[in-house]
Scaffold this motif. Structure first.
Motif, PDB file in Angstrom:
ATOM      1  N   ILE A 158     -10.466   0.177  -0.646  1.00  0.00           N
ATOM      2  CA  ILE A 158     -11.798  -0.288  -0.923  1.00  0.00           C
ATOM      3  C   ILE A 158     -12.516  -0.683  -2.513  1.00  0.00           C
ATOM      4  O   ILE A 158     -12.643  -2.112  -2.928  1.00  0.00           O
ATOM      5  CB  ILE A 158     -12.007  -1.510   0.421  1.00  0.00           C
ATOM      6  CG1 ILE A 158     -11.242  -1.948   1.424  1.00  0.00           C
ATOM      7  CG2 ILE A 158     -13.438  -1.924   0.354  1.00  0.00           C
ATOM      8  CD1 ILE A 158     -12.551  -1.196   2.969  1.00  0.00           C
ATOM      9  N   GLU A 159     -13.084   0.539  -2.438  1.00  0.00           N
ATOM     10  CA  GLU A 159     -13.456   1.139  -3.411  1.00  0.00           C
ATOM     11  C   GLU A 159     -13.057   0.813  -4.540  1.00  0.00           C
ATOM     12  O   GLU A 159     -13.402  -0.573  -5.951  1.00  0.00           O
ATOM     13  CB  GLU A 159     -14.187   2.736  -3.237  1.00  0.00           C
ATOM     14  CG  GLU A 159     -15.204   2.564  -2.476  1.00  0.00           C
ATOM     15  CD  GLU A 159     -16.132   1.456  -2.409  1.00  0.00           C
ATOM     16  OE1 GLU A 159     -16.949   0.947  -4.127  1.00  0.00           O
ATOM     17  OE2 GLU A 159     -17.150   0.887  -1.836  1.00  0.00           O
ATOM     18  N   ALA A 160     -11.233   0.980  -4.822  1.00  0.00           N
ATOM     19  CA  ALA A 160     -10.864   1.048  -5.812  1.00  0.00           C
ATOM     20  C   ALA A 160     -10.479  -0.659  -6.058  1.00  0.00           C
ATOM     21  O   ALA A 160     -10.653  -1.251  -7.209  1.00  0.00           O
ATOM     22  CB  ALA A 160      -9.501   1.965  -5.242  1.00  0.00           C
ATOM     23  N   GLN A 211       0.788  -1.074   0.289  1.00  0.00           N
ATOM     24  CA  GLN A 211       0.197  -0.085   0.651  1.00  0.00           C
ATOM     25  C   GLN A 211       0.600   1.097   0.012  1.00  0.00           C
ATOM     26  O   GLN A 211       0.105   2.532  -0.280  1.00  0.00           O
ATOM     27  CB  GLN A 211      -0.840   0.208   0.939  1.00  0.00           C
ATOM     28  CG  GLN A 211      -1.631  -1.627   1.106  1.00  0.00           C
ATOM     29  CD  GLN A 211      -2.471  -0.924   0.334  1.00  0.00           C
ATOM     30  OE1 GLN A 211      -3.263  -0.282  -0.158  1.00  0.00           O
ATOM     31  NE2 GLN A 211      -3.211  -1.965  -0.428  1.00  0.00           N
ATOM     32  N   SER A 212       1.991   0.872   0.254  1.00  0.00           N
ATOM     33  CA  SER A 212       2.987   2.335   0.109  1.00  0.00           C
ATOM     34  C   SER A 212       2.863   2.844  -1.164  1.00  0.00           C
ATOM     35  O   SER A 212       3.706   2.542  -1.726  1.00  0.00           O
ATOM     36  CB  SER A 212       4.215   1.923   0.533  1.00  0.00           C
ATOM     37  OG  SER A 212       5.483   3.002   1.098  1.00  0.00           O
ATOM     38  N   LYS A 213       2.912   3.932  -0.867  1.00  0.00           N
ATOM     39  CA  LYS A 213       3.478   4.849  -2.535  1.00  0.00           C
ATOM     40  C   LYS A 213       4.662   5.581  -2.208  1.00  0.00           C
ATOM     41  O   LYS A 213       4.985   5.987  -3.083  1.00  0.00           O
ATOM     42  CB  LYS A 213       1.779   5.686  -2.297  1.00  0.00           C
ATOM     43  CG  LYS A 213       0.896   5.949  -2.106  1.00  0.00           C
ATOM     44  CD  LYS A 213       0.065   5.029  -3.840  1.00  0.00           C
ATOM     45  CE  LYS A 213      -1.435   3.903  -3.213  1.00  0.00           C
ATOM     46  NZ  LYS A 213      -1.705   3.246  -3.597  1.00  0.00           N
ATOM     47  N   GLU A 214       5.175   5.772  -1.429  1.00  0.00           N
ATOM     48  CA  GLU A 214       6.847   6.220  -1.526  1.00  0.00           C
ATOM     49  C   GLU A 214       7.732   5.026  -2.205  1.00  0.00           C
ATOM     50  O   GLU A 214       7.959   3.835  -1.700  1.00  0.00           O
ATOM     51  CB  GLU A 214       7.407   6.831   0.592  1.00  0.00           C
ATOM     52  CG  GLU A 214       7.033   5.990   1.408  1.00  0.00           C
ATOM     53  CD  GLU A 214       6.487   6.612   2.804  1.00  0.00           C
ATOM     54  OE1 GLU A 214       7.294   7.846   2.357  1.00  0.00           O
ATOM     55  OE2 GLU A 214       7.124   5.987   3.502  1.00  0.00           O
ATOM     56  N   SER A 215       8.797   5.889  -1.886  1.00  0.00           N
ATOM     57  CA  SER A 215       9.837   5.021  -2.672  1.00  0.00           C
ATOM     58  C   SER A 215      10.616   4.007  -1.281  1.00  0.00           C
ATOM     59  O   SER A 215      10.332   5.135  -0.421  1.00  0.00           O
ATOM     60  CB  SER A 215      11.174   5.915  -3.460  1.00  0.00           C
ATOM     61  OG  SER A 215      11.597   6.982  -2.576  1.00  0.00           O
ATOM     62  N   LYS A 230     -11.519   6.538   7.779  1.00  0.00           N
ATOM     63  CA  LYS A 230     -12.517   5.371   7.578  1.00  0.00           C
ATOM     64  C   LYS A 230     -13.180   5.802   5.746  1.00  0.00           C
ATOM     65  O   LYS A 230     -12.957   5.268   5.036  1.00  0.00           O
ATOM     66  CB  LYS A 230     -13.545   5.483   8.372  1.00  0.00           C
ATOM     67  CG  LYS A 230     -13.004   5.076   9.043  1.00  0.00           C
ATOM     68  CD  LYS A 230     -15.107   4.919  10.142  1.00  0.00           C
ATOM     69  CE  LYS A 230     -14.868   3.684  12.042  1.00  0.00           C
ATOM     70  NZ  LYS A 230     -16.405   4.212  12.532  1.00  0.00           N
ATOM     71  N   GLN A 231     -12.634   6.893   5.397  1.00  0.00           N
ATOM     72  CA  GLN A 231     -12.877   7.773   4.782  1.00  0.00           C
ATOM     73  C   GLN A 231     -11.265   6.823   2.814  1.00  0.00           C
ATOM     74  O   GLN A 231     -11.525   6.450   1.664  1.00  0.00           O
ATOM     75  CB  GLN A 231     -13.296   8.428   4.184  1.00  0.00           C
ATOM     76  CG  GLN A 231     -13.413   9.469   2.382  1.00  0.00           C
ATOM     77  CD  GLN A 231     -14.276   8.982   2.189  1.00  0.00           C
ATOM     78  OE1 GLN A 231     -15.582   8.385   2.911  1.00  0.00           O
ATOM     79  NE2 GLN A 231     -14.663   8.394   0.992  1.00  0.00           N
ATOM     80  N   ASN A 232     -10.405   7.012   3.768  1.00  0.00           N
ATOM     81  CA  ASN A 232      -9.604   7.188   2.742  1.00  0.00           C
ATOM     82  C   ASN A 232      -9.040   5.141   3.032  1.00  0.00           C
ATOM     83  O   ASN A 232      -9.056   4.702   1.707  1.00  0.00           O
ATOM     84  CB  ASN A 232      -8.008   6.866   3.740  1.00  0.00           C
ATOM     85  CG  ASN A 232      -7.639   8.376   3.531  1.00  0.00           C
ATOM     86  OD1 ASN A 232      -8.638   9.357   2.635  1.00  0.00           O
ATOM     87  ND2 ASN A 232      -6.945   9.322   4.343  1.00  0.00           N
ATOM     88  N   ASN A 233      -9.938   4.590   3.905  1.00  0.00           N
ATOM     89  CA  ASN A 233      -9.759   3.177   3.683  1.00  0.00           C
ATOM     90  C   ASN A 233     -11.366   2.598   3.044  1.00  0.00           C
ATOM     91  O   ASN A 233     -10.745   2.115   1.595  1.00  0.00           O
ATOM     92  CB  ASN A 233     -10.254   2.290   5.117  1.00  0.00           C
ATOM     93  CG  ASN A 233      -8.471   2.742   5.507  1.00  0.00           C
ATOM     94  OD1 ASN A 233      -7.607   2.599   5.001  1.00  0.00           O
ATOM     95  ND2 ASN A 233      -8.792   2.517   7.101  1.00  0.00           N
ATOM     96  N   LYS A 234     -12.212   3.460   2.661  1.00  0.00           N
ATOM     97  CA  LYS A 234     -13.321   3.208   1.685  1.00  0.00           C
ATOM     98  C   LYS A 234     -12.712   3.237   0.221  1.00  0.00           C
ATOM     99  O   LYS A 234     -12.868   2.428  -0.738  1.00  0.00           O
ATOM    100  CB  LYS A 234     -14.488   3.679   1.509  1.00  0.00           C
ATOM    101  CG  LYS A 234     -15.404   2.954   1.805  1.00  0.00           C
ATOM    102  CD  LYS A 234     -16.835   4.369   2.095  1.00  0.00           C
ATOM    103  CE  LYS A 234     -18.315   3.818   1.596  1.00  0.00           C
ATOM    104  NZ  LYS A 234     -18.916   4.658   2.227  1.00  0.00           N
TER     105      LYS A 234
END
Length: 160
Positions: free
Chosen positions: A116-118, A33-37, A109-113
Motif C-alpha cells: 500500500i505504501e508503494a 500482484q503476482s511476481k511469478e511467471s 499486514k506488514q507485506n500489505n502495508k
C-alpha cells in the motif's frame, strides 16, 4: 465415539474446521500482484491439485482436527475476540495463546502495508508530475476554455 468420528469424517474438512475454507483469500482482489511467471504459477497449481487428489496424502477431518490441536493452534476460536473492558496492565489468556498466529498475521499486514505504501508513493509521484505540468500563472487560460469562449462569442454574434 467411533460412530461420531465416522460421521465427522464424512464432512469435508474445509467445512468442519475453521480457517480451512479459504474464505479470507479472494484472488479477485489480488489481480496484478503476482511476481511469478505464468508457467511457474501453472506448475504450482498443477502440483497443488495433484497433492489434493493423492489418496496417500488424504487426511480425514478428525486427523486434521487432531493435528491442529497438537500444534497448539486453536482455529475453532473466533478470529476476533469479544471486546471486554480491562485494566490497562492486565493481559488476557486469549492474547497469550494466539501470539504465534498473531506473528504471522503481523507479517501479512506488514507485506500489505508495504504494498500500500508503494502504491501511495506512486500516486504522490504522479500527482506531483501533473502539478508540474499545470501553468504557474493563474491568468493564463487553457486551450479548452479559450475554444469555449470563442464558440460562445460566435453564437452571440449569430444571435444578434
Amino acid at each position: 465415539n467411533f460412530f461420531f468420528d465416522q460421521l465427522v469424517d464424512m464432512i469435508p474438512t474445509k467445512l468442519y474446521v475453521a480457517g480451512q475454507s479459504g474464505d479470507d483469500y479472494n484472488p479477485k482482489y489480488f489481480k496484478g500482484q503476482s511476481k511469478e511467471s505464468k508457467e511457474a504459477r501453472r506448475a504450482k497449481i498443477k502440483q497443488a491439485k495433484r497433492a489434493k487428489l493423492d489418496p496417500t496424502l488424504a487426511e480425514t477431518t478428525t486427523q486434521v482436527k487432531q493435528r491442529l490441536e497438537s500444534n497448539g493452534t486453536n482455529n475453532t476460536a473466533p478470529k476476533h475476540p469479544p471486546l471486554v473492558p480491562r485494566a490497562p496492565g492486565a493481559t488476557s489468556t486469549a492474547n497469550t495463546a494466539g501470539k504465534a498466529s498473531s506473528a504471522a498475521v503481523a507479517q501479512d499486514k506488514q507485506n500489505n502495508k508495504s504494498r500500500i505504501e508503494a502504491l501511495r508513493e506512486k500516486l504522490h509521484a504522479k500527482l506531483a508530475e501533473k502539478r508540474a505540468q499545470r501553468p504557474s500563472d493563474p491568468s493564463t487560460v487553457s486551450k479548452r476554455a479559450a475554444r469555449r469562449a470563442e464558440k460562445k462569442k460566435r453564437q452571440e454574434e449569430a444571435a444578434e
